[in-house]
Design an enzyme around this catalytic site. Structure first.
Site, PDB file in Angstrom:
ATOM      1  N   THR A 102      81.029  26.822  62.417  1.00 61.67           N
ATOM      2  CA  THR A 102      82.395  26.443  62.784  1.00 61.67           C
ATOM      3  C   THR A 102      83.272  26.841  61.604  1.00 61.67           C
ATOM      4  OG1 THR A 102      83.817  24.733  63.669  1.00 61.67           O
ATOM      5  CG2 THR A 102      82.297  24.020  61.973  1.00 61.67           C
ATOM      6  N   HIS A 127      75.222  29.406  78.164  1.00 60.85           N
ATOM      7  CA  HIS A 127      75.424  28.084  77.558  1.00 60.85           C
ATOM      8  C   HIS A 127      75.513  27.000  78.640  1.00 60.85           C
ATOM      9  CE1 HIS A 127      77.619  24.913  75.292  1.00 60.85           C
ATOM     10  NE2 HIS A 127      76.819  25.333  74.328  1.00 60.85           N
ATOM     11  N   ASP A 154      81.875  35.249  78.382  1.00 62.80           N
ATOM     12  CA  ASP A 154      81.805  34.220  77.345  1.00 62.80           C
ATOM     13  C   ASP A 154      81.172  34.828  76.097  1.00 62.80           C
ATOM     14  OD1 ASP A 154      81.214  32.100  75.679  1.00 62.80           O
ATOM     15  OD2 ASP A 154      79.848  31.091  77.066  1.00 62.80           O
TER      16      ASP A 154
HETATM   17  N1  PLP Z   1      79.241  29.548  75.022  1.00 57.80           N
HETATM   18  C1  PLP Z   1      78.376  29.920  74.069  1.00 57.80           C
HETATM   19  C2  PLP Z   1      77.668  31.238  74.177  1.00 57.80           C
HETATM   20  C3  PLP Z   1      78.127  29.062  72.982  1.00 57.80           C
HETATM   21  O1  PLP Z   1      77.246  29.424  72.037  1.00 57.80           O
HETATM   22  C4  PLP Z   1      78.809  27.834  72.905  1.00 57.80           C
HETATM   23  C5  PLP Z   1      78.575  26.911  71.774  1.00 57.80           C
HETATM   24  O2  PLP Z   1      77.880  27.184  70.850  1.00 57.80           O
HETATM   25  C6  PLP Z   1      79.701  27.500  73.932  1.00 57.80           C
HETATM   26  C7  PLP Z   1      79.893  28.372  74.971  1.00 57.80           C
HETATM   27  C8  PLP Z   1      80.442  26.197  73.927  1.00 57.80           C
HETATM   28  O3  PLP Z   1      81.459  26.252  72.992  1.00 57.80           O
HETATM   29  P1  PLP Z   1      82.609  25.140  72.921  1.00 57.80           P
HETATM   30  O4  PLP Z   1      82.098  24.058  72.052  1.00 57.80           O
HETATM   31  O5  PLP Z   1      83.774  25.862  72.337  1.00 57.80           O
HETATM   32  O6  PLP Z   1      82.859  24.671  74.302  1.00 57.80           O
END
Ligand code: PLP
Length: 475
Positions: free
Chosen positions: A82, A192, A272
């Site tokens: 982060t 995710h 994403d």
């Molecule tokens: N998509 C991917 C590929 C991720 O690695 C992550 C979190 O690590 C997310 C989505 C979720 O992220 P956020 O906490 O910004 O919702």
């Protein structure tokens, strides 16, 4: 607290912040306290009479710090990074002082106008096709969401609304409930959990598709699934492709997936790239974006890897009207006489309120320059490569997937239980912190290079930590 007291407290706080971050290396990365520890340390109710700042300030070290997981410690290698940087912190301080809620253009014009331009700057930096940029003069543009999860949900809700309108136009007798129950979204089994969660929140089924041997979703798999589902009467309408999956930082084949979506027509393709997206500022990683011109929306988190403090999740839409049409409710008290001349970002997101987050993009992009940001990404990838080389030299270990970006997946050869025991020992020691993942049933350890303070000697330290626990286990 009055302004004069604030001036002195703020100086003290800035000194504290600088000392905290500059000396973070000396703190145990994982705390040792138990859930609920704070209840024991502070009174049961808010004080009746105000306390002095000095008393409050002392409680930061006494109460808060023992329970902080130090995400910016060079020994923090869990999840994904982060972001954190001085200019981003300055921007958040200013944003807090301005304290505007930029839901419409007139609610604070600078908040909206800077966001429009920053999203163009950022989009240009990562080489987005021009259709996604507001400066192209078309229907595209960017918006800062809080998280990648929100971006996926926004895209899914907009796609759902668009699909329903289209189907009802084709046949007004279509019952909405009938359409709802047949809508089908897709992503890979490596995507995710927020994608599945978006499906739950939007009331839409999400089918998770198998990936190839590199954990990448391929066009042919998507095509076969959508054909099969259409034949059963389902309505495929939404696909999420992931660039940089969470377990192993694998990349779906965007060109293939985009082509399949085009062939099937009326499929919203969302991309994403929450973590890996920041690396697209470097030419050598841009090729992962091939096919993006076929997508409808794209998202990555500058708050992960681009030195921006949480929260700042950048989302671009090829046709922003799709989202605006889906979410537009326009009560009199939110109207203004410049409507239509600039985005009213409340229509692009789930909440009404929004902070002045573009300030941190502005300060960070100007302070580091594209050159400085690229140097940061390349250095972190180099550190991951250094770790991978250390693992490769020890034949007790294996590297089940090639390292990607700043992530190295590795494990001890043999049983999952041994790897679970290894990770538990490592995290119990609290000197470094990692989280696991499972890849095709294999328990793996993930070392992510996270902190901007991480240097080569920290990588050597992390490896020594891993091997000392492995020595104990192998006796
Ligand atoms: N998509 C991917 C590929 C991720 O690695 C992550 C979190 O690590 C997310 C989505 C979720 O992220 P956020 O906490 O910004 O919702």
């Amino acid at each position: 607290m009055n302004a004069q007291q604030f001036r002195s407290a703020a100086h003290e706080m800035i000194d504290f912040i600088i000392d905290y971050l500059e000396n973070i290396r000396s703190r145990r990365v994982l705390p040792t306290i138990q859930p609920g520890y704070i209840r024991e340390m502070i009174p049961e109710a808010a004080p009746e009479r105000g306390e002095s700042w000095q008393v409050i300030f002392q409680d930061i070290e006494r109460v808060i710090m023992p329970g902080v997981t130090h995400w910016h410690s060079p020994q923090f290698h869990a999840y994904f990074p982060t972001g954190n940087s001085w200019p981003a912190i300055l921007a958040d301080i200013l944003s807090d002082a301005i304290g505007c809620i930029g839901f419409s253009w007139i609610a604070s014009p600078a908040c909206t106008d800077l966001e429009v331009v920053m999203m163009d700057w950022l989009g240009q930096l990562i080489g987005l096709p021009s259709q996604f940029l507001a400066c192209s003069g078309g229907t595209g543009g960017g918006v800062i969401q809080g998280t990648a999860s929100e971006a996926t949900l926004v895209a899914l809700l907009a796609a759902k609304s668009k699909a329903i309108k289209r189907l009802k136009l084709m046949d007004p007798n279509f019952e909405e409930s009938q359409i709802f129950s047949n809508l089908l979204a897709y992503s890979s089994d490596q995507s995710h959990s927020s994608v599945e969660r978006a499906g739950i929140l939007a009331g839409v089924r999400v089918r998770l598709l198998e990936t190839d041997e590199c954990f990448s979703l391929r066009g042919e798999t998507l095509k076969l699934a959508m054909e099969e589902d259409r034949a059963k009467g389902f309505i495929p309408f939404f696909v999420t492709a992931t660039l940089g999956t969470t377990p192993s930082c694998a990349f779906d084949d965007l060109s293939e997936i985009g082509t399949v979506c085009q062939q099937f027509q009326n499929i919203w393709l969302h991309v994403d790239a929450a973590y890996a997206g920041s690396a697209f500022i470097c030419d050598e990683y841009r090729h992962y974006l091939n096919g993006l011109e076929m997508a409808d929306s794209f998202n990555f988190n500058p708050h992960k890897w681009l030195l921006i403090n949480f929260d700042c999740s950048a989302m671009w839409l090829k046709n922003a009207n799709d989202v605006v049409d889906a979410f537009n409710v326009d009560p009199l008290y939110l109207k203004h006489d410049r409507q239509g001349q600039a985005p009213d970002y409340r229509h692009w997101q789930i909440p009404l309120g929004r902070r002045f987050r573009s300030l941190k993009l502005w300060f960070v992009m100007r302070s580091y320059g594209a050159e400085g940001l690229r140097a940061h990404i390349r250095q972190q990838i180099q550190l991951a490569n250094e770790f991978q080389q250390l693992v490769a030299k020890d034949d007790r270990f294996e590297i089940p997937v090639p390292p990607a970006m700043g992530l190295v997946c590795f494990r001890m050869k043999g049983e999952n239980s041994q790897n679970e025991a290894l990770l538990k020992r490592i995290n119990d020691s609290g000197r470094i912190h990692m989280v696991p993942a499972k890849l095709r049933g294999q328990f793996i350890l993930r070392l992510a290079v996270c902190s901007r303070y991480t240097e080569s000697h920290d990588i050597v330290y992390a490896w020594q930590e891993v091997t000392s626990h492995a020595d104990h286990l192998t006796g």
